[in-house]
Design a protein around this motif. Structure first.
Motif, PDB file in Angstrom:
ATOM      1  N   ALA A  24     -10.509  -7.129  11.551  1.00 23.63           N
ATOM      2  CA  ALA A  24     -10.516  -8.281  10.647  1.00 23.63           C
ATOM      3  C   ALA A  24      -9.644  -8.080   9.421  1.00 23.63           C
ATOM      4  O   ALA A  24      -9.829  -8.738   8.400  1.00 23.63           O
ATOM      5  CB  ALA A  24     -11.941  -8.672  10.225  1.00 23.63           C
ATOM      6  N   LEU A  25      -8.692  -7.164   9.484  1.00 26.30           N
ATOM      7  CA  LEU A  25      -7.757  -6.963   8.387  1.00 26.30           C
ATOM      8  C   LEU A  25      -6.359  -7.049   8.991  1.00 26.30           C
ATOM      9  O   LEU A  25      -5.874  -6.099   9.581  1.00 26.30           O
ATOM     10  CB  LEU A  25      -7.997  -5.597   7.731  1.00 26.30           C
ATOM     11  N   GLY A  26      -5.741  -8.217   8.879  1.00 26.72           N
ATOM     12  CA  GLY A  26      -4.455  -8.454   9.513  1.00 26.72           C
ATOM     13  C   GLY A  26      -3.284  -8.221   8.582  1.00 26.72           C
ATOM     14  O   GLY A  26      -3.430  -7.654   7.492  1.00 26.72           O
ATOM     15  N   PRO A  27      -2.098  -8.680   8.994  1.00 32.35           N
ATOM     16  CA  PRO A  27      -0.885  -8.452   8.208  1.00 32.35           C
ATOM     17  C   PRO A  27      -0.928  -9.073   6.813  1.00 32.35           C
ATOM     18  O   PRO A  27      -0.502  -8.448   5.839  1.00 32.35           O
ATOM     19  CB  PRO A  27       0.218  -9.088   9.042  1.00 32.35           C
ATOM     20  N   GLN A  28      -1.454 -10.285   6.701  1.00 34.47           N
ATOM     21  CA  GLN A  28      -1.476 -10.940   5.393  1.00 34.47           C
ATOM     22  C   GLN A  28      -2.452 -10.265   4.437  1.00 34.47           C
ATOM     23  O   GLN A  28      -2.139 -10.028   3.271  1.00 34.47           O
ATOM     24  CB  GLN A  28      -1.828 -12.413   5.540  1.00 34.47           C
ATOM     25  N   ALA A  29      -3.636  -9.945   4.931  1.00 33.02           N
ATOM     26  CA  ALA A  29      -4.625  -9.311   4.065  1.00 33.02           C
ATOM     27  C   ALA A  29      -4.165  -7.913   3.647  1.00 33.02           C
ATOM     28  O   ALA A  29      -4.351  -7.514   2.494  1.00 33.02           O
ATOM     29  CB  ALA A  29      -5.974  -9.218   4.777  1.00 33.02           C
ATOM     30  N   SER A  30      -3.538  -7.177   4.570  1.00 33.24           N
ATOM     31  CA  SER A  30      -3.065  -5.840   4.201  1.00 33.24           C
ATOM     32  C   SER A  30      -1.917  -5.934   3.194  1.00 33.24           C
ATOM     33  O   SER A  30      -1.839  -5.126   2.267  1.00 33.24           O
ATOM     34  CB  SER A  30      -2.624  -5.054   5.431  1.00 33.24           C
ATOM     35  N   ALA A  31      -1.039  -6.929   3.346  1.00 33.02           N
ATOM     36  CA  ALA A  31       0.040  -7.117   2.379  1.00 33.02           C
ATOM     37  C   ALA A  31      -0.527  -7.467   1.000  1.00 33.02           C
ATOM     38  O   ALA A  31      -0.006  -7.024  -0.030  1.00 33.02           O
ATOM     39  CB  ALA A  31       0.989  -8.203   2.854  1.00 33.02           C
ATOM     40  N   ARG A  32      -1.596  -8.253   0.977  1.00 27.65           N
ATOM     41  CA  ARG A  32      -2.231  -8.624  -0.290  1.00 27.65           C
ATOM     42  C   ARG A  32      -2.825  -7.400  -0.980  1.00 27.65           C
ATOM     43  O   ARG A  32      -2.704  -7.227  -2.198  1.00 27.65           O
ATOM     44  CB  ARG A  32      -3.318  -9.667  -0.023  1.00 27.65           C
ATOM     45  N   VAL A  33      -3.464  -6.518  -0.202  1.00 26.60           N
ATOM     46  CA  VAL A  33      -4.045  -5.303  -0.771  1.00 26.60           C
ATOM     47  C   VAL A  33      -2.937  -4.386  -1.292  1.00 26.60           C
ATOM     48  O   VAL A  33      -3.057  -3.809  -2.378  1.00 26.60           O
ATOM     49  CB  VAL A  33      -4.917  -4.575   0.275  1.00 26.60           C
ATOM     50  N   LEU A  34      -1.836  -4.264  -0.523  1.00 25.49           N
ATOM     51  CA  LEU A  34      -0.720  -3.436  -0.972  1.00 25.49           C
ATOM     52  C   LEU A  34      -0.133  -3.967  -2.273  1.00 25.49           C
ATOM     53  O   LEU A  34       0.196  -3.201  -3.176  1.00 25.49           O
ATOM     54  CB  LEU A  34       0.366  -3.372   0.102  1.00 25.49           C
ATOM     55  N   ALA A  35       0.000  -5.291  -2.374  1.00 23.47           N
ATOM     56  CA  ALA A  35       0.556  -5.883  -3.594  1.00 23.47           C
ATOM     57  C   ALA A  35      -0.386  -5.674  -4.781  1.00 23.47           C
ATOM     58  O   ALA A  35       0.071  -5.446  -5.898  1.00 23.47           O
ATOM     59  CB  ALA A  35       0.811  -7.370  -3.378  1.00 23.47           C
ATOM     60  N   LYS A  36      -1.681  -5.735  -4.528  1.00 19.42           N
ATOM     61  CA  LYS A  36      -2.650  -5.573  -5.611  1.00 19.42           C
ATOM     62  C   LYS A  36      -2.550  -4.184  -6.240  1.00 19.42           C
ATOM     63  O   LYS A  36      -2.680  -4.038  -7.456  1.00 19.42           O
ATOM     64  CB  LYS A  36      -4.065  -5.804  -5.072  1.00 19.42           C
ATOM     65  N   TYR A  37      -2.288  -3.165  -5.413  1.00 18.67           N
ATOM     66  CA  TYR A  37      -2.206  -1.794  -5.915  1.00 18.67           C
ATOM     67  C   TYR A  37      -0.773  -1.302  -6.063  1.00 18.67           C
ATOM     68  O   TYR A  37      -0.551  -0.114  -6.253  1.00 18.67           O
ATOM     69  CB  TYR A  37      -3.012  -0.857  -5.011  1.00 18.67           C
ATOM     70  N   SER A  38       0.199  -2.198  -5.983  1.00 23.40           N
ATOM     71  CA  SER A  38       1.626  -1.884  -6.168  1.00 23.40           C
ATOM     72  C   SER A  38       2.090  -0.755  -5.247  1.00 23.40           C
ATOM     73  O   SER A  38       2.739   0.187  -5.675  1.00 23.40           O
ATOM     74  CB  SER A  38       1.924  -1.520  -7.621  1.00 23.40           C
ATOM     75  N   ILE A  39       1.748  -0.880  -3.977  1.00 23.66           N
ATOM     76  CA  ILE A  39       2.161   0.096  -2.977  1.00 23.66           C
ATOM     77  C   ILE A  39       3.304  -0.514  -2.175  1.00 23.66           C
ATOM     78  O   ILE A  39       3.201  -1.654  -1.719  1.00 23.66           O
ATOM     79  CB  ILE A  39       0.990   0.470  -2.044  1.00 23.66           C
ATOM     80  N   HIS A  40       4.375   0.212  -2.006  1.00 25.42           N
ATOM     81  CA  HIS A  40       5.526  -0.270  -1.239  1.00 25.42           C
ATOM     82  C   HIS A  40       5.115  -0.449   0.228  1.00 25.42           C
ATOM     83  O   HIS A  40       4.381   0.384   0.768  1.00 25.42           O
ATOM     84  CB  HIS A  40       6.683   0.730  -1.349  1.00 25.42           C
ATOM     85  N   PRO A  41       5.579  -1.517   0.892  1.00 19.41           N
ATOM     86  CA  PRO A  41       5.173  -1.752   2.288  1.00 19.41           C
ATOM     87  C   PRO A  41       5.557  -0.626   3.248  1.00 19.41           C
ATOM     88  O   PRO A  41       4.919  -0.447   4.274  1.00 19.41           O
ATOM     89  CB  PRO A  41       5.898  -3.042   2.664  1.00 19.41           C
ATOM     90  N   ARG A  42       6.607   0.144   2.930  1.00 19.57           N
ATOM     91  CA  ARG A  42       7.032   1.234   3.804  1.00 19.57           C
ATOM     92  C   ARG A  42       6.478   2.593   3.364  1.00 19.57           C
ATOM     93  O   ARG A  42       6.910   3.623   3.864  1.00 19.57           O
ATOM     94  CB  ARG A  42       8.563   1.299   3.859  1.00 19.57           C
ATOM     95  N   ALA A  43       5.517   2.590   2.434  1.00 21.96           N
ATOM     96  CA  ALA A  43       4.940   3.850   1.954  1.00 21.96           C
ATOM     97  C   ALA A  43       4.080   4.484   3.037  1.00 21.96           C
ATOM     98  O   ALA A  43       3.479   3.800   3.857  1.00 21.96           O
ATOM     99  CB  ALA A  43       4.098   3.591   0.709  1.00 21.96           C
ATOM    100  N   LYS A  44       4.049   5.807   3.012  1.00 18.38           N
ATOM    101  CA  LYS A  44       3.261   6.541   3.995  1.00 18.38           C
ATOM    102  C   LYS A  44       1.974   7.041   3.342  1.00 18.38           C
ATOM    103  O   LYS A  44       1.865   7.163   2.121  1.00 18.38           O
ATOM    104  CB  LYS A  44       4.082   7.708   4.528  1.00 18.38           C
ATOM    105  N   MET A  45       0.975   7.301   4.175  1.00 15.74           N
ATOM    106  CA  MET A  45      -0.336   7.697   3.667  1.00 15.74           C
ATOM    107  C   MET A  45      -0.269   8.991   2.856  1.00 15.74           C
ATOM    108  O   MET A  45      -0.973   9.142   1.866  1.00 15.74           O
ATOM    109  CB  MET A  45      -1.318   7.890   4.831  1.00 15.74           C
ATOM    110  N   GLY A  46       0.584   9.921   3.245  1.00 14.96           N
ATOM    111  CA  GLY A  46       0.676  11.194   2.542  1.00 14.96           C
ATOM    112  C   GLY A  46       1.261  11.081   1.155  1.00 14.96           C
ATOM    113  O   GLY A  46       1.065  11.962   0.312  1.00 14.96           O
ATOM    114  N   SER A  47       1.988   9.997   0.879  1.00 16.82           N
ATOM    115  CA  SER A  47       2.628   9.849  -0.429  1.00 16.82           C
ATOM    116  C   SER A  47       1.715   9.196  -1.470  1.00 16.82           C
ATOM    117  O   SER A  47       2.096   9.091  -2.631  1.00 16.82           O
ATOM    118  CB  SER A  47       3.909   9.025  -0.293  1.00 16.82           C
ATOM    119  N   LEU A  48       0.525   8.754  -1.063  1.00 12.95           N
ATOM    120  CA  LEU A  48      -0.385   8.102  -2.006  1.00 12.95           C
ATOM    121  C   LEU A  48      -1.141   9.132  -2.832  1.00 12.95           C
ATOM    122  O   LEU A  48      -1.633  10.128  -2.295  1.00 12.95           O
ATOM    123  CB  LEU A  48      -1.400   7.236  -1.251  1.00 12.95           C
TER     124      LEU A  48
END
Length: 119
Positions: A24-48
């Motif tokens: 229940a977490l699709g492309p739009q919702a994940s993009a919204r969460v990324l934008a909320k925390y200022s995470i680049h869409p191509r960021a990798k989990m290890g870089s957080l």
């Protein structure tokens, strides 16, 4: 390995894809969460940084995902069956619900629309 809500993600996995792996977490919702925390869409989990990971975990725990979302969908289908709508009857019979042709190709619908016949 990065641990978020009971799931382990590899450091090289994209954050966007990791978020979309939750039900229940699709492309739009994940993009919204990324934008909320200022995470680049191509960021990798290890870089957080760890602080961002805890913020993501808190955000996801407040959302309706995984088992809660599955339960909501099942409750909606049960409600349709209880009030006797056309869609509810189609779900109960395991037939296509949204007007697809039933003459030849309904194997997928029969497999996906199975609902227990109790009640």
């Amino acid at each position: 390995m990065v641990f978020i809500l009971g799931n382990n993600f590899h450091e090289l996995k994209l954050v966007k894809k990791a978020l979309e792996s939750f039900y229940a977490l699709g492309p739009q919702a994940s993009a919204r969460v990324l934008a909320k925390y200022s995470i680049h869409p191509r960021a990798k989990m290890g870089s957080l940084p760890p602080k961002t990971i805890t913020a993501l975990t808190a955000e996801l725990s407040s959302m309706t995902i995984e088992n809660e979302a599955r339960r909501v969908v099942q409750d909606n289908i049960k409600r349709l069956r209880d009030i006797g709508t056309y869609r509810g009857r189609r779900h109960a019979m395991g037939l296509p619900v949204r007007g697809q042709n039933t003459r030849t190709q309904i194997e997928t619908a029969k497999r996906l629309n199975r609902v227990d016949r109790k009640g």
